[in-house]
Design a protein around this motif. Structure first.
Motif, PDB file in Angstrom:
ATOM      1  N   LEU A 252       6.131 -22.410 -69.847  1.00 58.96           N
ATOM      2  CA  LEU A 252       6.658 -23.540 -69.706  1.00 58.96           C
ATOM      3  C   LEU A 252       5.775 -24.519 -68.968  1.00 58.96           C
ATOM      4  O   LEU A 252       5.370 -25.577 -69.426  1.00 58.96           O
ATOM      5  N   LYS A 253       5.436 -24.229 -67.637  1.00 57.38           N
ATOM      6  CA  LYS A 253       4.673 -24.872 -66.932  1.00 57.38           C
ATOM      7  C   LYS A 253       3.296 -24.974 -67.223  1.00 57.38           C
ATOM      8  O   LYS A 253       2.698 -26.235 -67.486  1.00 57.38           O
ATOM      9  N   MET A 254       2.531 -23.952 -67.924  1.00 58.03           N
ATOM     10  CA  MET A 254       1.313 -23.828 -68.386  1.00 58.03           C
ATOM     11  C   MET A 254       1.302 -24.784 -69.400  1.00 58.03           C
ATOM     12  O   MET A 254       0.243 -25.394 -69.921  1.00 58.03           O
ATOM     13  N   PHE A 255       2.104 -24.715 -70.519  1.00 60.23           N
ATOM     14  CA  PHE A 255       2.107 -25.658 -71.598  1.00 60.23           C
ATOM     15  C   PHE A 255       2.148 -26.913 -71.402  1.00 60.23           C
ATOM     16  O   PHE A 255       1.395 -28.050 -71.578  1.00 60.23           O
ATOM     17  N   ASN A 256       2.831 -27.347 -70.270  1.00 57.26           N
ATOM     18  CA  ASN A 256       2.930 -28.741 -69.645  1.00 57.26           C
ATOM     19  C   ASN A 256       1.692 -29.223 -69.431  1.00 57.26           C
ATOM     20  O   ASN A 256       1.026 -30.227 -69.660  1.00 57.26           O
ATOM     21  N   ALA A 257       0.920 -28.278 -68.722  1.00 60.35           N
ATOM     22  CA  ALA A 257      -0.557 -28.795 -68.100  1.00 60.35           C
ATOM     23  C   ALA A 257      -1.708 -28.211 -69.148  1.00 60.35           C
ATOM     24  O   ALA A 257      -2.534 -29.159 -69.155  1.00 60.35           O
ATOM     25  N   GLU A 258      -1.690 -27.360 -69.792  1.00 61.16           N
ATOM     26  CA  GLU A 258      -2.781 -27.134 -70.582  1.00 61.16           C
ATOM     27  C   GLU A 258      -2.821 -27.755 -71.850  1.00 61.16           C
ATOM     28  O   GLU A 258      -3.706 -27.818 -72.610  1.00 61.16           O
ATOM     29  N   VAL A 259      -1.631 -28.129 -72.357  1.00 64.34           N
ATOM     30  CA  VAL A 259      -1.486 -28.726 -73.663  1.00 64.34           C
ATOM     31  C   VAL A 259      -1.245 -30.162 -73.433  1.00 64.34           C
ATOM     32  O   VAL A 259      -1.969 -31.022 -73.910  1.00 64.34           O
ATOM     33  N   LEU A 260       0.016 -30.501 -72.892  1.00 62.64           N
ATOM     34  CA  LEU A 260       0.665 -31.837 -72.794  1.00 62.64           C
ATOM     35  C   LEU A 260      -0.295 -32.904 -71.746  1.00 62.64           C
ATOM     36  O   LEU A 260      -0.522 -33.933 -72.007  1.00 62.64           O
ATOM     37  N   ALA A 261      -1.168 -32.311 -70.846  1.00 63.45           N
ATOM     38  CA  ALA A 261      -1.815 -32.872 -69.918  1.00 63.45           C
ATOM     39  C   ALA A 261      -3.341 -32.987 -70.346  1.00 63.45           C
ATOM     40  O   ALA A 261      -4.249 -33.252 -69.402  1.00 63.45           O
ATOM     41  N   LYS A 262      -3.724 -32.443 -71.360  1.00 67.88           N
ATOM     42  CA  LYS A 262      -5.390 -32.371 -71.676  1.00 67.88           C
ATOM     43  C   LYS A 262      -5.461 -33.159 -72.720  1.00 67.88           C
ATOM     44  O   LYS A 262      -5.192 -33.095 -73.785  1.00 67.88           O
ATOM     45  N   TYR A 263      -6.533 -33.891 -72.365  1.00 69.16           N
ATOM     46  CA  TYR A 263      -6.877 -35.109 -73.362  1.00 69.16           C
ATOM     47  C   TYR A 263      -7.481 -34.430 -74.736  1.00 69.16           C
ATOM     48  O   TYR A 263      -7.184 -34.840 -75.612  1.00 69.16           O
ATOM     49  N   PRO A 264      -8.358 -33.236 -74.709  1.00 67.22           N
ATOM     50  CA  PRO A 264      -8.690 -32.904 -75.991  1.00 67.22           C
ATOM     51  C   PRO A 264      -7.803 -32.590 -76.708  1.00 67.22           C
ATOM     52  O   PRO A 264      -7.661 -32.439 -78.069  1.00 67.22           O
ATOM     53  N   VAL A 265      -6.446 -32.108 -76.303  1.00 59.89           N
ATOM     54  CA  VAL A 265      -5.327 -31.631 -77.393  1.00 59.89           C
ATOM     55  C   VAL A 265      -4.646 -32.991 -77.667  1.00 59.89           C
ATOM     56  O   VAL A 265      -4.349 -32.747 -78.799  1.00 59.89           O
ATOM     57  N   VAL A 266      -4.316 -33.804 -76.722  1.00 54.38           N
ATOM     58  CA  VAL A 266      -3.357 -34.642 -77.320  1.00 54.38           C
ATOM     59  C   VAL A 266      -4.057 -36.083 -77.539  1.00 54.38           C
ATOM     60  O   VAL A 266      -3.164 -36.908 -78.102  1.00 54.38           O
ATOM     61  N   GLN A 267      -5.250 -36.129 -77.745  1.00 56.05           N
ATOM     62  CA  GLN A 267      -6.012 -37.174 -78.020  1.00 56.05           C
ATOM     63  C   GLN A 267      -5.640 -37.574 -79.458  1.00 56.05           C
ATOM     64  O   GLN A 267      -5.738 -38.863 -79.674  1.00 56.05           O
ATOM     65  N   HIS A 268      -5.358 -36.979 -80.397  1.00 58.15           N
ATOM     66  CA  HIS A 268      -5.134 -37.168 -81.741  1.00 58.15           C
ATOM     67  C   HIS A 268      -3.587 -37.321 -81.932  1.00 58.15           C
ATOM     68  O   HIS A 268      -3.380 -37.487 -83.036  1.00 58.15           O
ATOM     69  N   PHE A 269      -2.940 -37.183 -81.334  1.00 58.78           N
ATOM     70  CA  PHE A 269      -1.260 -37.305 -81.129  1.00 58.78           C
ATOM     71  C   PHE A 269      -1.009 -38.578 -81.629  1.00 58.78           C
ATOM     72  O   PHE A 269      -1.380 -39.477 -80.808  1.00 58.78           O
ATOM     73  N   PRO A 270      -0.267 -38.914 -82.573  1.00 58.35           N
ATOM     74  CA  PRO A 270       0.023 -40.438 -83.191  1.00 58.35           C
ATOM     75  C   PRO A 270       1.498 -40.606 -82.642  1.00 58.35           C
ATOM     76  O   PRO A 270       2.165 -39.830 -82.324  1.00 58.35           O
ATOM     77  N   PHE A 271       1.586 -41.922 -82.425  1.00 56.04           N
ATOM     78  CA  PHE A 271       2.856 -42.505 -81.884  1.00 56.04           C
ATOM     79  C   PHE A 271       3.705 -43.669 -82.790  1.00 56.04           C
ATOM     80  O   PHE A 271       2.921 -44.580 -83.247  1.00 56.04           O
ATOM     81  N   GLY A 272       4.914 -43.481 -83.086  1.00 61.88           N
ATOM     82  CA  GLY A 272       5.524 -44.391 -83.949  1.00 61.88           C
ATOM     83  C   GLY A 272       6.754 -44.707 -83.207  1.00 61.88           C
ATOM     84  O   GLY A 272       6.891 -44.958 -81.805  1.00 61.88           O
ATOM     85  N   SER A 273       7.807 -44.731 -83.848  1.00 62.42           N
ATOM     86  CA  SER A 273       9.368 -45.278 -83.307  1.00 62.42           C
ATOM     87  C   SER A 273      10.045 -44.049 -82.824  1.00 62.42           C
ATOM     88  O   SER A 273      10.716 -44.041 -81.811  1.00 62.42           O
ATOM     89  N   LEU A 274       9.895 -42.850 -83.598  1.00 59.54           N
ATOM     90  CA  LEU A 274      10.620 -41.682 -83.222  1.00 59.54           C
ATOM     91  C   LEU A 274       9.662 -41.098 -81.923  1.00 59.54           C
ATOM     92  O   LEU A 274      10.769 -40.449 -81.192  1.00 59.54           O
ATOM     93  N   PHE A 275       8.487 -40.835 -81.610  1.00 58.86           N
ATOM     94  CA  PHE A 275       7.948 -40.325 -80.659  1.00 58.86           C
ATOM     95  C   PHE A 275       7.163 -41.763 -80.348  1.00 58.86           C
ATOM     96  O   PHE A 275       6.125 -41.609 -80.406  1.00 58.86           O
ATOM     97  N   SER A 276       7.634 -42.497 -79.238  1.00 57.01           N
ATOM     98  CA  SER A 276       7.363 -43.565 -78.933  1.00 57.01           C
ATOM     99  C   SER A 276       6.478 -43.381 -77.502  1.00 57.01           C
ATOM    100  O   SER A 276       6.625 -42.674 -76.868  1.00 57.01           O
ATOM    101  N   TRP A 277       5.428 -44.565 -77.800  1.00 54.26           N
ATOM    102  CA  TRP A 277       4.267 -44.739 -76.636  1.00 54.26           C
ATOM    103  C   TRP A 277       4.983 -45.592 -75.481  1.00 54.26           C
ATOM    104  O   TRP A 277       4.424 -45.630 -74.344  1.00 54.26           O
ATOM    105  N   GLU A 278       6.161 -46.220 -75.768  1.00 56.16           N
ATOM    106  CA  GLU A 278       6.906 -47.046 -74.886  1.00 56.16           C
ATOM    107  C   GLU A 278       7.095 -46.077 -73.572  1.00 56.16           C
ATOM    108  O   GLU A 278       7.423 -45.173 -73.607  1.00 56.16           O
ATOM    109  N   ALA A 279       7.133 -46.777 -72.412  1.00 53.95           N
ATOM    110  CA  ALA A 279       7.297 -46.027 -71.294  1.00 53.95           C
ATOM    111  C   ALA A 279       8.821 -45.683 -71.148  1.00 53.95           C
ATOM    112  O   ALA A 279       9.702 -46.282 -71.370  1.00 53.95           O
ATOM    113  N   ASP A 280       8.897 -44.762 -70.639  1.00 57.84           N
ATOM    114  CA  ASP A 280      10.331 -43.879 -70.506  1.00 57.84           C
ATOM    115  C   ASP A 280      10.747 -44.632 -68.836  1.00 57.84           C
ATOM    116  O   ASP A 280      10.298 -44.444 -67.885  1.00 57.84           O
TER     117      ASP A 280
END
Length: 499
Positions: A364-392
């Motif tokens: 879980l911790k490694m997924f957080n850092a190696e997937v969600l925190a890595k630009y090459p991985v998340v750079q193509h992730f799109p944001f709409g209303s259901l998964f929003s770019w708005e700040a939490d």
């Protein structure tokens, strides 16, 4: 969302379902689930066609305090907890892949959808021409999928037709389709990786938010005393995520798809991460009650040993029963040679003595850092209303830069540098965790690299006397420790939960 992030134990924290009580510090933990939009709310909901928002490395910092990041974390932990074994009537109840199940109709529809997607392979033959990387026949397959996406989603996902937009209006179908198409690799690059897998998680998350999985309970199911909590989430994992992985593995083998953004042998897996999270939860120590925190160590009595991962014959024997071994067996299908050589991180993890619970915590911790925190991985992730770019609004704004973000690609301009969203830093600057902040500080999750690599010219020998693979560059910012022990490994270059 309200309240601070806490609730699942000292290192696996996520937002509670309600504000934490101040009456007692020993209050029952509250495990949050992804919010479902009410029908009345959905009627007035403004859908947004998902678009790319992460253009540069510093934009990842902004993502880490977004509502999308929070919701991804909640959904992953929700699925993870559902897969934990339970103690029922003094017996351990586990949830293997091959156990008889009665999946709900929405999950059956998803499975039929995936079968239809896989069948498109027959309409996109391999290209016979010379090639260096993936077969360009995959582009034909992907084009067919894009052309039929609307009709497929409307056919197999009840309600999607009614949720589609009219004329220029954007409907739920438009948002769902973006994540669906992003789940099956890149037609341009002829590759597949954890970013595409993340898109499938978001696809399922969108369906969850839209109430797709919610159906009126049947009269005979309302009063079942032996019903184990998390049944719907387990059906999603075993009846949708695992079949999706099987489709992906066939696509990879058939079209020889390249790994997307692979670390090579220094990564956990070239293509996937989710089966290691859910698969380790599947084998972790059972919980006695739903208020019990997620186990941080221990294994279920009937579970295989972690060391079996490094034995190809054992991985093959377990592949049809346990998700973790199914993923490892696929690695053995596509890679040859000693396991320690082509998968050193998984080999390192296989030596953990504290059981699958500790492996699950680390994944879980490694997924957080190696997937969600890595630009090459998340750079193509799109944001709409259901998964929003708005700040939490509940995300902690931590001053500083994590070791992961410090290495992100940068340019002279970025949304963060210009002040968009205020001061934002990785939520795991002080501790690595699923969304939010925990009370226990700790190091960031390391880059995946050979776990036995030392800091000088002499490399400590790993278990079993693995041949020397050569020294790694010295990193002055990380003290070397005592040679021949775990402290000799850079904290940034090893599986952190391995002992």
């Amino acid at each position: 969302m309200s309240g601070h992030y806490r609730g699942c134990g000292p290192e696996l924290d996520f937002p509670p379902a309600s504000p934490p009580s101040t009456a007692s510090s020993s209050a029952t933990p509250s495990f949050q689930k992804l919010e479902i939009l009410r029908a009345s709310t959905r009627q007035n909901h403004t859908f947004i066609r998902p678009t790319k928002r992460i253009h540069e490395g510093p934009d990842v910092s902004r993502f880490l305090v977004s509502q999308a990041y929070r919701d991804i974390g909640i959904f992953v932990l929700q699925l993870n907890r559902a897969m934990l074994p339970r103690r029922v009537s003094s017996q351990t109840q586990m949830f293997p892949l091959d156990a008889p199940r009665s999946d709900p109709q929405p999950v059956l529809a998803l499975r039929d959808l995936l079968k239809k997607v896989e069948a498109l392979i027959d309409e996109a033959p391999l290209d016979p021409g010379p090639r260096r990387f993936g077969n360009v026949g995959f582009r034909t397959w992907h084009q067919i999928l894009e052309e039929r996406a609307d009709s497929l989603l409307k056919e197999f996902l009840p309600g999607m037709a009614a949720e589609s937009g009219s004329n220029e209006a954007v409907g739920a179908l438009d948002e769902v389709k973006a994540y669906f198409l992003g789940s099956f690799g890149s037609a341009q690059r002829l590759d597949y990786g954890t970013g595409h897998e993340l898109s499938f998680l978001a696809f399922l998350g969108c369906l969850w938010k839209l109430g797709f999985f919610v159906s009126p309970p049947s009269p005979d199911s309302e009063n079942k005393e032996d019903k184990i909590p998390g049944e719907l989430e387990r059906s999603i994992v075993l009846g949708a995520i695992e079949p999706y992985l099987q489709v992906i593995r066939r696509l990879i083998l058939h079209y020889t798809l390249e790994p997307a953004g692979s670390h090579g042998v220094w990564g956990l897996d070239d293509h996937s991460f989710v089966p290691y999270i859910l698969g380790s939860a599947q084998l972790a120590r059972p919980i006695w009650s739903e208020s019990e925190p997620t186990p941080l160590e221990g294994s279920a009595p009937q579970s295989p040993r972690p060391s079996d991962v490094a034995k190809p014959e054992r991985a093959t024997a377990h592949r049809d029963r346990w998700m973790y071994f199914s993923a490892v067996a696929f690695i053995n299908d596509v890679k040859k040679g000693p396991f320690w050589e082509h998968s050193p991180i998984l080999f390192d993890v296989s030596g953990i003595r504290d059981g699958w619970g500790k492996i699950n915590k680390g994944m879980l911790k490694m997924f957080n850092a190696e997937v969600l925190a890595k630009y090459p991985v998340v750079q193509h992730f799109p944001f709409g209303s259901l998964f929003s770019w708005e700040a939490d609004p509940d995300a902690q704004k931590v001053v500083g830069t994590s070791v992961h973000l410090a290495s992100q690609p940068t340019t002279t301009t970025s949304s963060v540098a210009s002040g968009e969203g205020g001061p934002t830093a990785s939520p795991w600057t002080q501790a690595t965790r699923m969304p939010g902040a925990g009370a226990v500080p700790g190091p960031g999750i390391p880059y995946s690299r050979a776990p036995w690599a030392g800091t000088g010219s002499t490399v400590p020998m790993p278990r079993g006397g693995v041949p020397d693979t050569g020294p790694l560059p010295v990193m002055d910012s990380f003290p070397p420790g005592v040679r021949g022990t775990a402290s000799a490994q850079h904290s940034i270059t090893k599986a952190p939960w391995a002992k």
